[in-house]
Design an enzyme around this catalytic site. Sequence first.
Site, short mmCIF file in Angstrom:
data_model
loop_
_atom_site.label_atom_id
_atom_site.label_comp_id
_atom_site.label_asym_id
_atom_site.label_seq_id
_atom_site.Cartn_x
_atom_site.Cartn_y
_atom_site.Cartn_z
N ASP A 1 57.45 73.77 113.02
CA ASP A 1 57.82 72.92 114.15
C ASP A 1 56.80 72.97 115.30
O ASP A 1 56.94 72.22 116.27
CB ASP A 1 59.19 73.33 114.71
N VAL B 1 68.34 81.25 121.39
CA VAL B 1 67.48 81.64 120.27
C VAL B 1 68.18 81.34 118.96
O VAL B 1 69.41 81.39 118.86
CB VAL B 1 67.15 83.15 120.39
N ALA B 2 67.38 80.99 117.92
CA ALA B 2 67.93 80.64 116.60
C ALA B 2 68.98 79.55 116.74
O ALA B 2 70.10 79.66 116.23
CB ALA B 2 68.50 81.87 115.89
N ALA B 3 68.59 78.48 117.44
CA ALA B 3 69.57 77.48 117.86
C ALA B 3 69.28 76.07 117.33
O ALA B 3 70.00 75.14 117.65
CB ALA B 3 69.62 77.42 119.39
N LYS C 1 63.32 71.01 121.67
CA LYS C 1 63.08 69.96 120.68
C LYS C 1 64.42 69.59 120.04
O LYS C 1 65.14 70.46 119.54
CB LYS C 1 62.11 70.46 119.61
N GLY D 1 61.35 78.89 120.06
CA GLY D 1 60.16 79.69 119.79
C GLY D 1 58.95 78.84 119.46
O GLY D 1 57.82 79.14 119.87
N SER D 2 59.16 77.76 118.71
CA SER D 2 58.06 76.86 118.37
C SER D 2 57.49 76.18 119.61
O SER D 2 56.28 76.03 119.75
CB SER D 2 58.53 75.81 117.37
#
Length: 291
Positions: free
Chosen positions: A139, A98-100, A11, A105-106
């Site tokens: 999200d 990740v954590a980007a 996204k 993850g959403s």
Amino acid sequence: MSLLVTRAPAKINLTLHVLGRRAGDGYHELESLVAFTGAGDTLTLEPGPDLTLTVTGPTAGPAGPLDDNLVIKATRNLARLRPGLRHGAFHLVKRLPVAAGIGGGSSDAAAALRLLGRWNDLAPDHPDLIAAARTTGADVPVCLMPRARMMRGAGESIGPALDLTPIPAVLVNPGVPVETAPIFRALGLAVGERYGTDAHPVIAARLSRSGLLEAIGPARNDLEAPARTLAPAIDVALAALRREPGCRLARMSGSGATVFALFDHRSDAARAARHLSAAQPNWWVSAAFLR
């Protein structure tokens, strides 16, 4: 029932305006034009009696404990709404960083809900799927049906698909994980405080590439400045993208650290991705169409 498979695309927040912090629940109120790539993680579901999850792929290591994975959380949230929900064994191939700031993850959680919907004969817009998405993460609702659209509020208000002309892009993550909460804290907004004065541009449906670039050029990502302070590597990645021939716009996505550049031509985007991959082998670089 045979194996069920779906993609969990990245996204990208083409714009992200922070309107303020709501008095009622303290959440930050946003207005964002969101688009999606054509590729990303892959999620499969093998129907069966036990809910399990295995994770492999290039970025599987940093994905976190399985009990904390949003795929499992989304499934449990839907099961609370629908007792007797049929589920099974999920397998996630993790390719997105990740954590980007690109909703990896959403998007995985939304993919799980889509697969569960297919297995349980629920339409993609079924109210229970939407409710489970909302309780899983801000999200997740916009990722349920991954098409370009406006997202408002704290993620709960989703506009219709905009059917934009696909636009060539290059995505870059400089290898620095950025947690969302510290970025919002850095804005320093008190509960009930408003932020920003410029209205978000109106995004019409079925815009051409040039029309989209013209529309979003004056917009911004209000999280970019605090993220750049906390993660200076974002500045380096943005500068590298802006030097690439044919780059029309470079901006950060979400709360970072992923940044993107938009191009008129696919060949320019592909050339930029090759050049950046060679120059910065430790960066995650992906050429994509955003739609």
